[in-house]
Design a protein around this motif. Structure first.
Motif, mmCIF file in Angstrom:
data_model
loop_
_atom_site.group_PDB
_atom_site.id
_atom_site.type_symbol
_atom_site.label_atom_id
_atom_site.label_comp_id
_atom_site.label_asym_id
_atom_site.label_seq_id
_atom_site.Cartn_x
_atom_site.Cartn_y
_atom_site.Cartn_z
ATOM 1 N N PRO A 88 0.830 -1.214 0.000
ATOM 2 C CA PRO A 88 0.000 0.000 0.000
ATOM 3 C C PRO A 88 0.861 1.259 0.000
ATOM 4 N N VAL A 97 1.723 5.134 -0.784
ATOM 5 C CA VAL A 97 1.013 6.414 -0.945
ATOM 6 C C VAL A 97 2.016 7.557 -0.950
ATOM 7 N N ASP A 145 -8.094 9.106 0.820
ATOM 8 C CA ASP A 145 -7.552 8.278 -0.262
ATOM 9 C C ASP A 145 -6.511 7.299 0.282
ATOM 10 N N GLU A 152 -6.512 3.044 0.016
ATOM 11 C CA GLU A 152 -5.372 2.212 -0.385
ATOM 12 C C GLU A 152 -4.990 1.247 0.729
ATOM 13 N N LYS A 190 -5.243 -3.071 0.360
ATOM 14 C CA LYS A 190 -4.087 -3.979 0.430
ATOM 15 C C LYS A 190 -4.079 -4.835 1.688
#
Length: 329
Positions: free
Chosen positions: A217, A219, A227, A231, A235
């Motif tokens: 995951p 970011v 958001d 994510e 995951k």
């Protein structure tokens, strides 16, 4: 109709204790008898360019199989050759560079003694393990290991009990002396036991178990909190990994971090991944042993460790569940 004899429990315990006492005494008596012959046997195996071929009939054969297995697992190539089958072709397993370890308490096993002249013509070194120094086996052998016992644990003094215990222990003593002389290490033992607990601990690396690629995951620091949570949920690792444009780790956000923010009453929608992430997450190298990652998790009381290279570029992540599934812990 049950015709089983009634059991005298007190006598059963007494007989068991007596058997153990006799066998313990047999082993204790063998210790002082280890000397030049034992050293010669160890040296012969160390000098051996081939394998140790262990041979024995009956109960001695069962013990011999175990000795061969112990030698093989501790750095001495070995195999068991059945003496009766040896006379019908299996003697081809023995080559001139081998050492033969022949077991017989009486030293008069017909099947074993039948192949001894052929073994001598092959030029192999014969190490006898016997309870009778004057036996035929002892006379044919180059080296004799004394496994004599004063009595069997069997109350009839017939069933091989103390004698086979003595053989087993003497085989273990030989294997231990050999592994010490070879400088055999836990890592060497693990290579012979990849399916065992020690093998898993010493041979399994982080790279073998870590999640990587699309499983992670990842970011960006500027990603909005909501958001990031999408994510993180997708995951299912329980973390979000904050990375820069070069995929270098900048921080980590965990389920625990989320709980702490909620408890503080923080307005989450206004935050970014970079703002909420912990800046110095625990990391490990892909080449590290998986057990080292487990130790790190235990010490830090965490369930996920990030895997990075020397530039802190993200390579993967390993969880406590990954370690448990692999039986590292």
């Amino acid at each position: 109709m049950n015709n089983a004899p009634s059991l005298d429990t007190a006598r059963a315990i007494q007989m068991g204790q007596k058997a153990l006492s006799i066998e313990a005494a047999a082993l204790t008596a063998m210790g002082p008898r280890l000397g030049a012959s034992f050293v010669a046997a160890v040296q012969a195996v160390l000098n051996c360019g081939g394998r140790v071929a262990v041979m024995g009939m009956g109960k001695s054969g069962h013990v011999g199989r175990k000795i061969a297995a112990t030698l093989a697992s501790t750095g001495t190539p070995s195999l068991f050759v059945h003496p009766a089958e040896a006379s019908h072709g299996d003697l081809g397993m023995v080559t001139p560079g081998d050492v033969v370890l022949a077991l017989s308490n009486s030293g008069e096993s017909d099947e074993l003694n039948a192949v001894l002249p052929v073994l001598k013509r092959l030029g192999v070194t014969i190490v006898a393990m016997t309870g009778r120094a004057e036996s035929s086996l002892a006379k044919h052998a180059h080296i004799v290991l004394d496994s004599f016992v004063a009595e069997e644990a069997c109350p009839l003094n017939l069933a091989p009990t103390a004698s086979t215990t003595a053989q087993m222990a003497l085989g273990d003593a030989l294997a231990v002396a050999l592994l010490d002389a070879r400088g055999f290490k836990p890592e060497d033992f693990a290579r012979s036991h990849p399916g065992g607990a020690l093998g898993r601990k010493l041979l399994t690396h982080v790279r073998d178990l870590m999640r990587s690629g699309a499983e992670l995951p990842r970011v960006a620091p500027e990603l909005p909190f909501t958001d990031m949570m999408r994510e993180m949920s997708a995951k299912a690792l329980g973390v979000a990994i904050v990375v820069d444009a070069q995929d270098r780790v900048q921080g980590i956000f965990t389920d625990g971090d989320l709980r702490r923010l909620v408890e503080k009453g923080q307005v989450l929608r206004d935050l970014t991944a970079g703002q909420v992430a912990s800046k110095n997450p625990r990391t490990v190298s892909a080449e590290a042993l998986a057990v080292d990652a487990a130790d790190l998790m235990e010490a830090a009381r965490i369930t996920v460790v990030l895997v990075v290279d020397e530039t802190r570029q993200l390579q993967g992540a390993i969880t406590i569940n990954d370690l448990m599934r692999a039986k590292v812990i």
